[in-house]
Design a protein around this motif. Structure first.
Motif, PDB file in Angstrom:
ATOM      1  N   GLN A 173     -44.690  34.257 -12.595  1.00 36.03           N
ATOM      2  CA  GLN A 173     -45.037  32.888 -11.811  1.00 36.03           C
ATOM      3  C   GLN A 173     -45.463  33.074 -10.379  1.00 36.03           C
ATOM      4  N   ARG A 218     -46.892  28.168  -7.458  1.00 41.70           N
ATOM      5  CA  ARG A 218     -45.774  28.324  -8.425  1.00 41.70           C
ATOM      6  C   ARG A 218     -46.219  27.957  -9.784  1.00 41.70           C
ATOM      7  N   TRP A 235     -47.060  29.198 -13.580  1.00 44.49           N
ATOM      8  CA  TRP A 235     -46.889  30.502 -14.471  1.00 44.49           C
ATOM      9  C   TRP A 235     -48.291  30.727 -14.929  1.00 44.49           C
ATOM     10  N   ALA A 244     -32.261  26.590  -6.021  1.00 46.02           N
ATOM     11  CA  ALA A 244     -33.876  27.348  -6.248  1.00 46.02           C
ATOM     12  C   ALA A 244     -33.879  27.618  -7.638  1.00 46.02           C
ATOM     13  N   LEU A 274     -34.678  24.774  -9.817  1.00 46.13           N
ATOM     14  CA  LEU A 274     -36.054  24.398  -9.962  1.00 46.13           C
ATOM     15  C   LEU A 274     -37.051  25.095 -10.467  1.00 46.13           C
ATOM     16  N   ASP A 275     -36.645  26.594 -10.260  1.00 46.67           N
ATOM     17  CA  ASP A 275     -37.313  27.669 -11.288  1.00 46.67           C
ATOM     18  C   ASP A 275     -37.562  27.130 -12.591  1.00 46.67           C
ATOM     19  N   GLU A 310     -39.120  24.216 -13.845  1.00 41.55           N
ATOM     20  CA  GLU A 310     -40.719  24.209 -13.796  1.00 41.55           C
ATOM     21  C   GLU A 310     -41.039  25.289 -14.949  1.00 41.55           C
TER      22      GLU A 310
END
Lengths: 104, 1008
Positions: free
Chosen positions: A58, A64, A66, B734, B737-738, B741
């Motif tokens: 990523q 951001r 992938w 954080a 959110l990772d 996503e």
């Protein structure tokens, strides 16, 4: 320090990226149909080759997004990067044990 | 040439790369001396007739300057100043006016005064990095730059030129060496894309041609304040040319560490580069041709030279030998220096003939002298090559480990590649420079100084290298007439001798790595630059027969394993070579680097970012003590005058349970989730259902990893049909959110979801306690705050009395009636102050994270990362109610794995020490009482003791009037009522297991 070419942003330092493990490990269609052992294979078992390895990255400090990359685990050379919706480049090792047929 | 007897008694009248108009003063051990601009400290000492430096580290033997470079093992100084710097080699320390140094005895002391100098870092990308600026490096840089490539040339010295500075009279590419350096430098500096970095040592070489270098900038820093005195360069280069030269080896003989024994090449450098004459009556002891150049320059400088050459005849060096004879030298062939007369300084050398086996073949004679120059052969500097696992091979003709196969996108040229002839260095360097430029996409344009010589085959080139190097007869240890090896120094800095190597092999060490560690050879500041290969050479003499067969494989430079040829008696047919043994592994840093340079500006407040809430200034003004939560500075507690932490926390807890209190909850992670599929997305992420959460309501949710372990938790509000507001733990924002996503992009790209971190956009005040409703009513007059009008887990958008728009939620993390006021961050401080003012009449009290922890623990609300450690499921926390049995979500399949359903899992309970005042340490282990067996309390119980759990949280409860703890205990819920022992600090204390929730089990306080 690897320089990784993000398919969306171009080459950037490794420190901008985070690693996501082996690529092309599909989430099982029907987890409940798997035995405990098969589910454990999916959860915990990944390939560990010396050589070309398709893996997920990523661009976490950039776009951001992938994407997939093929990296040589011995030389750290990255030979391919491709979007998630693109096919795996030809000639790469096949998908790991985790994706084997249910009941196989 | 006559010697000019000025104040610098060893300084020649002419010559040297010195600015003789700029005499500068320096002090060494309190003695004032002078040198010139262009000197190093060592060259100035030599010019002042001082070869003697500090004593050796352990044996306290007098030592002298041995070398003229980074490999120096003896001449270390401390530079005195506001922050003393220790262990700097005099041989690389640039002389500057007012320099005040103290000689060290092989070891320094870190100054405990702070270093207030600036240090910084540069990050650059280059097409071609050339490391080293001797003839090969200059030729490479020149060619690489000619096509417009971005080239960085690194030179650790303060002058470009490398070995050319010690050979100023030779002709290079048709002109004098110094003119050649100046011409190439001018060309490079005129090229817009070229950076020339002197005083910059590349000390580390990593994957993908990532180089790390240290630039010393003292003269820049002293010229103007506020700039860094050292700079760390991080360089990613397309192509790398290693032109890093070679190190001359000393020879291992008796008393070879007496001051006045110096490397022959260093002698030449002091004479030619610095016009400093280390001795007038010189014995030059060599195993090879290169030292004859030293003889030549010494003779020219007025010294008398006697050559002691180990070789029986000097076939390959006829011209050198003939030249030497012409220069009036006396040459003793097949001879060796077998001892030194003098201890504080050389007064003579004992010279004896040696036979073909290197054994003494006659009596030693004493030759009076004041300097013994030695050359034991040359070792290519392969550190950077080998750091990249570049291959090495022992080359017997060159008598050194030489790079045998290149690293991808790297070139090794010059003496570092075993190429010792200057013209050959130019050819090899230029070729590499052109190759690197072409590979980088900027083909060279100029015609090369080497006349574009046709490339030879590797074999032809090797023959050329061997021819240029002449013959070498390595003497790994020269026998002493008395047979001793005790003062045959192999590694002078570590005070290790040939006798130490013998002890190592005698103790059974066979691998060079083991010998290194048994003796400590190569572990000193020069990291084996001086003693590494000599040690290996010595091992070839000490290991034979079965010992040689027992040498383990796997070292750099080691020959491929082959069938060992055996003689009739079953012994290996020949002795091992250094290639049989291989070298120790090379690692960064090539030369020492101060930690302060690695830290750069990342010290103090710049070590890490500090995040503060908008109300931070209020917290500071009101005496808050802070705790770090990730990068956040959170108020921990607010002690009033005379209060300790316990008293403050007790008061804060009382206010929250009995009146009203408020806390800054701004640090909670906040993520907005939008899109038509946002409900479906959350429904898959959380273990509990979110599809039917009504707009205007919130829900507590737990998310798990695929393996079913608790990952994060928090309350998520539904703002609109397609819009949610998720809160996460402070530390988890954080990674959550990772996580979201990752699933959105990689597994469910078909879902219409957009994720945005809004942690920084909102400021949050939690108002907590039975009187909180009164405070909210005053703050938000438009809001119906009644129990019926504003239910638990609901939120309202409203305008506060101040006119500020706010989102008010009824959420509790204490069990009390509580509200959270969310406002745009800009208004955070104002709203916090308004809460304080509105609550004043009710005695509102600010509280920090410690009170928050106590209040939530009394209610057994877990904290992810404290009650969980990546092995804990929602069920383990007693939260079965939060796990849906019907829908699919991340982690669900794992909950039916045997390991999750079988007994023996650690599960959440509370434990109460029988001693109500005892606060158990968090992490204390819990055991069953009978696990101690017949332990009487004396000494330690017999191990092993089965542990059944551990304490995760432990506090004093104001509400319960006693201490309590949460713990994860095997099958915890089934043990309620049992007594366990808590083990900590060598004692065992009884605790009672209870259900997790200790306060307000019915939840009666939630609605006020």
């Amino acid at each position: 320090m690897m320089v990784i070419p993000c398919p969306f942003c171009g080459p950037r330092n490794e420190t901008e990226y985070s690693y996501g493990g082996q690529a092309h490990v599909a989430y099982p269609e029907n987890p409940d149909a798997l035995t405990d052992e098969e589910w454990a294979q999916f959860l915990f078992y990944r390939d560990n080759p010396r050589g070309s390895y398709a893996e997920r990255w990523q661009h976490s400090a950039g776009c951001r997004k992938w994407f997939n990359a093929v990296r040589n685990t011995h030389t750290y050379e990255i030979t391919h990067v491709y979007r998630l919706d693109q096919a795996r480049p030809d000639g790469l090792p096949k998908a790991p044990l985790a994706t084997k047929e249910v009941g196989a | 040439m006559t010697q000019h007897q000025n104040h610098q008694g060893g300084r020649l009248e002419r010559g040297g790369r010195l600015d003789r108009d700029q005499s500068i003063g320096f002090t060494i051990d309190g003695t004032a001396l002078t040198g010139y601009v262009g000197d190093t400290l060592a060259s100035a000492l030599v010019a002042n007739g001082r070869l003697r430096v500090g004593d050796s580290i352990y044996l306290r033997r007098p030592r002298g300057v041995l070398s003229a470079g980074v490999e120096e093992p003896n001449g270390f100084v401390r530079v005195n100043g506001d922050h003393n710097e220790s262990m700097l080699p005099a041989t690389t320390l640039e002389l500057r006016d007012g320099l005040d140094v103290t000689l060290l005895d092989g070891i320094g002391v870190l100054d405990d005064r702070p270093d207030r100098n600036e240090y910084d870092k540069m990050h650059v990308h280059a097409d071609v990095a050339v490391i080293g600026s001797g003839p090969a490096g200059l030729a490479a840089a020149k060619e690489a730059a000619s096509g417009g490539a971005r080239v960085v040339l690194f030179e650790q010295d303060f002058e470009l030129g490398g070995s050319l500075l010690s050979d100023p009279t030779i002709t290079v590419a048709g002109q004098g060496a110094l003119d050649y350096i100046a011409r190439v430098r001018a060309e490079l500096e005129a090229a817009p894309e070229v950076t020339v970095l002197t005083r910059t040592c590349v000390f580390g070489s990593y994957d993908n041609n990532f180089l790390v270098a240290l630039e010393k900038r003292d003269e820049v820093a002293s010229a103007k304040g506020g700039v860094s005195r050292q700079r760390l360069w991080h360089v990613t280069a397309g192509q790398v040319v290693l032109a890093v030269g070679a190190f001359e080896r000393p020879i291992v003989f008796s008393d070879n560490d007496v001051p006045g024994v110096m490397l022959a090449s260093a002698v030449k450098t002091y004479v030619e580069r610095w016009a400093a004459l280390p001795g007038r009556d010189v014995v030059l002891f060599t195993t090879n041709d290169s030292a004859y150049e030293t003889a030549r320059c010494l003779t020219k400088a007025g010294a008398t030279v006697t050559v002691v050459d180990a070789r029986p005849e000097v076939k390959a060096a006829v011209s050198a030998q003939e030249g030497a004879r012409r220069a009036g030298l006396t040459v003793h062939t097949a001879s060796a220096v077998v001892g030194i007369e003098g201890s504080e300084g050389v007064t003579g050398a004992f010279v004896a003939p040696i036979d073909d086996a290197g054994q003494l073949a006659g009596d030693a004679q004493l030759l009076a002298c004041d300097l013994v120059a030695v050359s034991g052969g040359w070792t290519p500097n392969v550190s950077l090559h080998s750091q990249r696992q570049g291959q090495l091979a022992w080359d017997d003709a060159l008598s050194g480990f030489v790079p045998s196969a290149g690293v991808k996108n790297q070139f090794v040229v010059g003496a570092g590649n075993g190429t010792y002839d200057t013209d050959d260095c130019l050819i090899e360097g230029a070729r590499a420079g052109r190759g690197a430029a072409a590979a980088a996409g900027f083909p060279a344009s100029s015609s090369a100084d080497d006349g574009d010589a046709v490339a030879e085959s590797a074999e032809v080139w090797h023959a050329r290298q061997h021819r240029a190097a002449g013959t070498v007869r390595p003497l790994w240890a020269v026998p002493a007439p008395d047979g001793s090896l005790d003062t045959h120094f192999v590694d002078p800095h570590r005070d290790n001798t040939a006798a130490d190597v013998l002890r190592a092999t005698g103790a059974g060490m066979r691998s060079v790595e083991h010998v290194k560690r048994y003796t400590s050879i190569s572990t000193g500041i020069d990291q084996g630059k001086i003693g590494g290969v000599n040690t290996i050479g010595l091992l070839t003499q000490l290991l034979s027969g079965n010992d040689a067969k027992a040498i383990p494989a796997g070292q750099p430079g080691q020959d491929a394993a082959e069938e060992v040829e055996l003689t009739a008696s079953g012994q290996p047919a020949r002795r091992p070579t250094p290639g049989t043994i291989g070298t120790t592994t090379f690692r960064a840093p090539f030369t020492p680097v101060a930690f302060t340079a690695l830290a750069g500006r990342g010290r103090g407040t710049l070590f890490d970012a500090a995040r503060t809430s908008p109300a931070h200034s209020w917290h500071v003004e009101h005496g808050a003590r802070f705790e770090d939560v990730g990068q956040w500075k959170r108020p921990w507690f607010y002690p009033q005058e005379g209060e300790d932490m316990d008293a403050a926390v007790a008061r804060e807890c009382r206010a929250a349970r009995e009146g009203v209190a408020f806390m800054d909850a701004t640090t909670l992670g906040k993520i907005e989730i939008r899109g038509a599929d946002a409900p479906e997305f959350l429904n898959r992420i959380y273990t509990n259902p979110f599809l039917k959460l009504p707009v205007g309501k919130g829900r507590y949710g737990v998310m798990c990893t695929v393996s079913g372990m608790v990952f994060d938790d928090g309350v998520t509000l539904r703002l609109a049909d397609d819009r949610f507001f998720m809160t996460t733990t402070t530390g988890g924002a954080a990674k959550v959110l990772d996580w979201l996503e990752e699933w959105s992009q990689t597994e469910w790209p078909e879902l219409d979801v957009t994720l945005t971190s809004v942690t920084e956009q909102w400021s949050t005040v939690a108002v907590v306690g039975p009187r909180s409703r009164d405070v909210i009513a005053k703050l938000a007059p438009e809001l119906d705050v009644s129990k019926e009008g504003f239910g638990f887990m609901e939120f309202r958008e409203t305008t506060l009395a101040s006119g500020i728009d706010a989102r008010v939620c009824r959420i509790t993390f204490s069990g009390e009636l509580a509200y959270e006021i969310n406002v745009p961050r800009w208004y955070g401080l104002k709203v916090w102050e308004d809460v304080a003012a509105a609550g004043e009449e009710f005695g509102i009290t600010p509280y920090g994270t410690e009170t928050m922890h106590v209040l939530r623990a009394e209610k057994a609300f877990p904290i992810v990362g404290q009650e969980t450690d990546g092995t804990i499921t929602p069920h383990d926390l007693g939260m079965d109610w939060v796990v849906s049995k019907t829908k699919e979500f991340i982690g669900k399949r794992s909950f039916s794995r045997a390991a999750f359903t079988e007994p023996g899992r650690k599960q959440l309970v509370s434990v109460l020490p029988l001693d109500h005042t005892l606060r158990l340490p968090e992490g204390a282990q819990l055991i069953e009482p009978d696990a101690l067996g017949d332990y009487t309390g004396e000494g330690l119980p017999s191990a092993p003791i089965a542990m059944v759990g551990f304490v995760t949280s432990s506090y004093h409860s104001q509400a319960l009037g006693r201490s309590f703890a949460l713990a994860l205990v095997k099958d915890g819920p089934t043990r309620v009522g049992q007594t366990l022992l808590a083990s900590f600090g060598g004692q065992f204390t009884e605790v009672e297991v209870r259900e997790p929730v200790l306060y307000d089990k019915e939840g009666a306080r939630r609605d006020g």
